[in-house]
Design an enzyme around this catalytic site. Structure first.
Site, PDB file in Angstrom:
ATOM      1  N   LYS A 117     -58.604 -41.329   9.622  1.00 17.41           N
ATOM      2  CA  LYS A 117     -58.000 -41.159   8.417  1.00 17.41           C
ATOM      3  C   LYS A 117     -58.282 -42.327   7.706  1.00 17.41           C
ATOM      4  O   LYS A 117     -57.568 -42.788   6.749  1.00 17.41           O
ATOM      5  CB  LYS A 117     -56.710 -40.742   8.392  1.00 17.41           C
ATOM      6  CG  LYS A 117     -56.123 -40.014   6.965  1.00 17.41           C
ATOM      7  CD  LYS A 117     -56.902 -38.865   6.466  1.00 17.41           C
ATOM      8  CE  LYS A 117     -56.309 -38.479   5.065  1.00 17.41           C
ATOM      9  NZ  LYS A 117     -57.158 -37.590   4.393  1.00 17.41           N
TER      10      LYS A 117
ATOM     11  N   ASP B  81     -57.692 -34.296   8.233  1.00 12.15           N
ATOM     12  CA  ASP B  81     -57.309 -32.827   7.613  1.00 12.15           C
ATOM     13  C   ASP B  81     -58.520 -32.076   7.901  1.00 12.15           C
ATOM     14  O   ASP B  81     -58.318 -30.753   7.953  1.00 12.15           O
ATOM     15  CB  ASP B  81     -56.969 -33.468   6.143  1.00 12.15           C
ATOM     16  CG  ASP B  81     -57.986 -34.382   5.498  1.00 12.15           C
ATOM     17  OD1 ASP B  81     -58.576 -35.084   6.326  1.00 12.15           O
ATOM     18  OD2 ASP B  81     -57.746 -34.690   4.238  1.00 12.15           O
TER      19      ASP B  81
ATOM     20  N   ASP C 277     -51.542 -29.579  19.650  1.00 10.89           N
ATOM     21  CA  ASP C 277     -50.811 -28.401  19.503  1.00 10.89           C
ATOM     22  C   ASP C 277     -51.233 -27.416  18.899  1.00 10.89           C
ATOM     23  O   ASP C 277     -51.217 -25.981  19.158  1.00 10.89           O
ATOM     24  CB  ASP C 277     -49.377 -28.834  18.886  1.00 10.89           C
ATOM     25  CG  ASP C 277     -48.179 -29.399  19.942  1.00 10.89           C
ATOM     26  OD1 ASP C 277     -48.522 -29.863  20.918  1.00 10.89           O
ATOM     27  OD2 ASP C 277     -47.145 -29.404  19.457  1.00 10.89           O
TER      28      ASP C 277
ATOM     29  N   ASP D 271     -51.401 -35.788  18.798  1.00 14.26           N
ATOM     30  CA  ASP D 271     -50.365 -35.120  18.941  1.00 14.26           C
ATOM     31  C   ASP D 271     -50.179 -33.827  18.210  1.00 14.26           C
ATOM     32  O   ASP D 271     -50.086 -32.672  18.660  1.00 14.26           O
ATOM     33  CB  ASP D 271     -48.943 -35.728  18.564  1.00 14.26           C
ATOM     34  CG  ASP D 271     -47.686 -35.106  19.194  1.00 14.26           C
ATOM     35  OD1 ASP D 271     -47.909 -34.262  19.974  1.00 14.26           O
ATOM     36  OD2 ASP D 271     -46.811 -35.701  19.219  1.00 14.26           O
TER      37      ASP D 271
ATOM     38  N   TYR E 135     -46.795 -44.327  16.980  1.00 10.03           N
ATOM     39  CA  TYR E 135     -45.488 -44.164  17.972  1.00 10.03           C
ATOM     40  C   TYR E 135     -45.296 -45.598  18.761  1.00 10.03           C
ATOM     41  O   TYR E 135     -44.947 -45.583  19.778  1.00 10.03           O
ATOM     42  CB  TYR E 135     -45.951 -43.004  19.048  1.00 10.03           C
ATOM     43  CG  TYR E 135     -45.974 -41.819  18.374  1.00 10.03           C
ATOM     44  CD1 TYR E 135     -45.751 -41.428  17.064  1.00 10.03           C
ATOM     45  CD2 TYR E 135     -46.130 -40.739  19.209  1.00 10.03           C
ATOM     46  CE1 TYR E 135     -45.810 -40.312  16.557  1.00 10.03           C
ATOM     47  CE2 TYR E 135     -46.632 -39.323  18.829  1.00 10.03           C
ATOM     48  CZ  TYR E 135     -46.085 -39.061  17.463  1.00 10.03           C
ATOM     49  OH  TYR E 135     -46.492 -37.696  16.981  1.00 10.03           O
TER      50      TYR E 135
END
Length: 355
Positions: free
Chosen positions: A189, A222, A250, A246, A138
């Site tokens: 990752k 993942d 959630d 982020d 971001y």
């Protein structure tokens, strides 16, 4: 009496409803404590202002906010304004302008709340997710060329600096050290993102040497989603990139019961600038004006803000009241209850007054 100046930015959607509820509960905490005062300054920054003036933040707005000790933020986003315009118009300029590089998102099952995970109860899911909040995916670097043509190109560049990675790793290890289990999971990752996230892994290993009392492990993002669902008790503190955290936070909120209970703190650990505290849930267009928006996230967020301001007893008082009311079943429909926003506010204020 200690006094703190709070900038209130209710914003959009259900933001005004839950921030109003949070301020009412904070009034009850102040009255019960008697040791501090919150001086609230209200800002009308949001989509309504954007429609009138073409800007979310007026000229000199961040300079105004600098005078505050903390920012209490509701939500940003409206159905008729593209999300990338509203996000980059209000929330991100504050986060980046004040270098609030550490985003903290606790998630745990509150008393009386049922997790969608089978056979998982309070105490078995108690996490703190630390999100790098200033760069990564971001960072805002990229662009578009040849718009509308077959040759159109869009680039989105993730930025990882050694300084940025090291400071969030140190913050995450410190947070893990402060919790009873003293365990940190570094999410990555690096098998596919072989530059930025290999740097992420290397810096994590270097920083870990300075925290011999903290155990740590590493998980691909993942695989982390699977672990959060299948083995929640194996997780304590988590650190991940801007995008990965982020998404994971959630998921964490949903597994803990609802997005409606999840708090966030956008923190400048060095306290050069005011930090900003907000509920995770966003504008929630489907709940506007119905009187059933869950205010618990704004209450928990207010507790994080009080702790950051140096009022741990008041923060704990508010959390006990939240837990008591949820445990008594006074909850909104997203948690399976029938209470309205106002009824939850009233119950929490009464619990604070009777503490």
């Amino acid at each position: 009496m200690r006094e703190y100046h709070i900038a209130s930015i209710p914003g959009d959607g259900i933001g005004p409803e839950v921030i109003s509820a949070g301020l009412e509960v904070l009034d009850a905490v102040m009255a019960r404590s008697g040791e501090f005062k919150l001086a609230i300054e209200h800002y009308d920054w949001g989509s309504a202002r954007y429609r009138k003036t073409g800007e979310f933040i007026p000229a000199g707005g961040l300079e105004q906010l600098k005078q505050s000790d903390a920012i209490y933020f509701g939500a940003v986003g409206a159905a008729d304004i593209p999300d990338h315009i509203s996000l980059w118009g209000l929330r991100l300029p504050i986060c980046q302008g004040f270098d609030q590089y550490a985003n903290i998102r606790p998630a745990r099952i509150l008393p009386g709340v049922t997790s969608p995970l089978r056979n998982v109860e309070a105490g078995q899911l108690d996490w703190l997710i630390v999100r790098e909040n200033s760069e990564g995916e971001y960072a805002g670097h990229g662009g578009r060329a040849h718009r509308g043509m077959l040759e159109e190109v869009a680039t989105e560049t993730a930025i990882f600096t050694r300084r940025g990675v090291e400071r969030i790793m140190r913050f995450a290890f410190e947070q893990a050290r402060s919790r009873p289990r003293k365990h940190l999971t570094v999410v990555t990752k690096s098998n596919a993102q072989r530059y930025g996230l290999v740097l992420w892994d290397e810096v994590a290993a270097l920083v870990a040497r300075d925290f011999p009392d903290v155990t740590w492990d590493k998980e691909l993002v993942d695989a982390m989603t699977t672990r959060m669902v299948r083995s929640p008790a194996s997780i304590d503190t988590v650190v991940a990139t801007n995008l990965h955290a982020d998404i994971l936070s959630d998921l964490a909120a949903a597994l803990a019961g609802s997005l409606g209970i999840a708090p966030t703190g956008n923190v400048d650990p060095e306290r050069r600038f005011p930090s900003m505290f907000e509920p995770i849930h966003g504008s929630a267009f489907d709940l506007i004006g119905k009187g059933i928006a869950n205010p618990v996230a704004s209450f928990w967020t207010a507790s994080l803000m009080l702790e950051h301001l140096g009022e741990p007893h008041a923060a704990a008082l508010l959390m006990r009241a939240i837990e008591q009311v949820c445990g008594e079943g006074v909850v909104t429909p997203d948690l399976g209850g029938k209470a309205t926003t106002k009824e939850v506010v009233r119950a929490v204020c009464e619990a604070i007054g009777n503490a």
